[in-house]
Design a protein around this motif. Structure first.
Motif, short mmCIF file in Angstrom:
data_model
loop_
_atom_site.label_atom_id
_atom_site.label_comp_id
_atom_site.label_asym_id
_atom_site.label_seq_id
_atom_site.Cartn_x
_atom_site.Cartn_y
_atom_site.Cartn_z
N THR A 76 17.40 -70.01 127.76
CA THR A 76 16.03 -70.18 128.24
C THR A 76 15.92 -69.83 129.73
N ILE A 77 16.62 -68.79 130.11
CA ILE A 77 16.56 -68.21 131.45
C ILE A 77 16.70 -66.70 131.32
N GLU A 78 16.49 -66.00 132.42
CA GLU A 78 16.78 -64.57 132.45
C GLU A 78 18.23 -64.38 132.89
N LEU A 79 19.08 -63.91 131.99
CA LEU A 79 20.45 -63.58 132.37
C LEU A 79 20.46 -62.34 133.25
N GLU A 80 21.49 -62.23 134.09
CA GLU A 80 21.62 -61.07 134.97
C GLU A 80 22.54 -60.02 134.34
N ALA A 81 22.61 -58.87 134.98
CA ALA A 81 23.39 -57.75 134.45
C ALA A 81 24.86 -58.11 134.26
N ASP A 82 25.43 -58.87 135.23
CA ASP A 82 26.84 -59.20 135.10
C ASP A 82 27.10 -60.16 133.94
N ASP A 83 26.09 -60.98 133.59
CA ASP A 83 26.23 -61.87 132.44
C ASP A 83 26.33 -61.07 131.14
N PHE A 84 25.47 -60.09 130.98
CA PHE A 84 25.51 -59.26 129.78
C PHE A 84 26.80 -58.42 129.74
N ALA A 85 27.26 -58.01 130.91
CA ALA A 85 28.51 -57.25 130.95
C ALA A 85 29.67 -58.12 130.46
N MET A 86 29.68 -59.40 130.85
CA MET A 86 30.73 -60.30 130.41
C MET A 86 30.65 -60.53 128.90
N LEU A 87 29.46 -60.71 128.39
CA LEU A 87 29.28 -60.91 126.95
C LEU A 87 29.78 -59.70 126.18
N ALA A 88 29.45 -58.51 126.66
CA ALA A 88 29.87 -57.29 125.99
C ALA A 88 31.38 -57.07 126.10
N ALA A 89 32.01 -57.68 127.11
CA ALA A 89 33.45 -57.57 127.26
C ALA A 89 34.20 -58.54 126.36
N GLY A 90 33.46 -59.43 125.69
CA GLY A 90 34.08 -60.34 124.74
C GLY A 90 34.06 -61.80 125.13
N VAL A 91 33.44 -62.15 126.27
CA VAL A 91 33.36 -63.55 126.67
C VAL A 91 32.37 -64.27 125.75
N THR A 149 3.59 -58.63 132.67
CA THR A 149 2.81 -59.68 133.32
C THR A 149 2.26 -60.73 132.37
N LEU A 150 2.46 -60.57 131.07
CA LEU A 150 1.92 -61.51 130.09
C LEU A 150 2.89 -62.67 129.90
N ALA A 151 2.42 -63.89 130.17
CA ALA A 151 3.29 -65.06 130.01
C ALA A 151 3.59 -65.30 128.53
N MET A 152 4.79 -65.77 128.25
CA MET A 152 5.15 -66.09 126.88
C MET A 152 4.39 -67.32 126.40
N SER A 153 4.11 -67.35 125.13
CA SER A 153 3.43 -68.51 124.55
C SER A 153 4.20 -68.98 123.33
N ASP A 154 4.09 -70.25 123.05
CA ASP A 154 4.80 -70.83 121.92
C ASP A 154 3.97 -70.63 120.65
N PRO A 155 4.56 -70.10 119.58
CA PRO A 155 3.81 -69.93 118.33
C PRO A 155 3.31 -71.25 117.74
N GLY A 156 3.89 -72.35 118.18
CA GLY A 156 3.44 -73.65 117.67
C GLY A 156 4.60 -74.59 117.44
N ALA A 179 8.79 -74.85 123.93
CA ALA A 179 8.28 -73.66 124.63
C ALA A 179 9.19 -73.33 125.81
N PHE A 180 9.12 -72.09 126.28
CA PHE A 180 9.92 -71.66 127.42
C PHE A 180 9.23 -70.49 128.08
N THR A 181 9.51 -70.29 129.39
CA THR A 181 8.87 -69.22 130.14
C THR A 181 9.77 -67.99 130.29
N ASP A 182 11.07 -68.22 130.34
CA ASP A 182 12.05 -67.13 130.44
C ASP A 182 12.95 -67.17 129.21
N ILE A 183 13.53 -66.02 128.86
CA ILE A 183 14.34 -65.96 127.65
C ILE A 183 15.38 -64.85 127.77
#
Length: 261
Positions: A162-177, A126-133, A23-27
């Protein structure tokens, strides 16, 4: 190179299954895609369990899709639409694009990113994530239960954190990192999908290899890599960022970047 996914019949499944990792709380999720055609709902990545009830239905930890209206859609919750976020910029076919999404339980926030740019945000998630099982795996490219929603096109560089990535992280991924160089401490798994092998090796330290699933008339084949155009820019951007971080850390010489392809 990448893997070309071709859907079959309405009840077929084509994709990969990743072993259960709890299970995880952030994704955060990300992938390069190159759709063959639109419109149709296409599943990018999900964690879903089919409910054992006469009326059908399913329970999900998260669903990341492209809708019939051609927008990115992310639901990091079970059933209810409280945490839903839908993009506002249409995804296109026959064009390499980078898809991303994130959810933070602490910040009550769901976001989707298209080509490294935030496309929409839900600040009342506001709804917490839950594990399907226990034992429910993550699916890449699979159809949603009871729906023909297999990804249709090329896919590569799939990853979950299993965390919330930030905007600069997604920018790096989209740049090819590569995902292994973006918050590797929280990387649950990443499949490079450079060719049609089974299992697909997980490049994270967790060794959660992807098992190929082909049921029915669907198919997979090795094809061009959707993100290859951005590789050079991504490599350069990654080295610049690491050099800057080295200077902030007070190191006399920047660390040398080693990119794995």
């Amino acid at each position: 190179m990448s893997v070309l996914i071709t859907p079959g019949g309405a009840t077929d499944e084509v994709g990969w299954t990743i072993p259960y990792f709890g299970a995880f709380t952030d994704i955060s999720v990300a992938a390069w895609g190159h759709l063959t055609q639109l419109p149709s709902t296409r599943t990018i990545i999900s964690k879903i369990a089919i409910q054992q009830q006469a009326s059908g239905g399913f329970v999900s930890a998260f669903i990341f899709q492209i809708t019939t209206a051609n927008f990115l859609f992310f639901r990091p919750a079970t059933g209810a639409a409280t945490n839903d976020v839908t993009g506002v910029t249409a995804v296109t076919a026959s064009t390499p694009q980078h898809y991303g999404a994130s959810f933070s339980d602490v910040n009550n926030r769901s976001r989707v990113y298209l080509n490294g740019v935030q496309d929409a945000v839900n600040t009342t998630a506001t709804l917490a994530m839950s594990d399907p099982g226990a034992g429910v795996p993550v699916s890449v490219g699979h159809r949603i239960p009871f729906n023909a929603e297999v990804f249709d096109g090329r896919m590569s560089e799939v990853a979950v954190w299993t965390i919330e990535l930030e905007a600069d992280d997604f920018a790096m991924l989209a740049a090819g990192v590569p995902p292994i160089h973006v918050r590797p401490d929280a990387l649950a798994f990443t499949l490079q999908l450079l060719n049609n092998v089974d299992p697909q090796p997980d490049l994270s330290i967790n060794q959660r290899d992807g098992t190929r699933v082909i049921q029915g008339t669907g198919a997979m084949a090795t094809d061009d890599h959707p993100s290859q155009v951005g590789w050079a820019m991504g490599d350069t951007a990654y080295m610049i960022r690491e050099a800057a971080r080295s200077l902030v850390r007070g190191e006399r010489r920047p660390r040398r970047a080693l990119l794995v392809r």
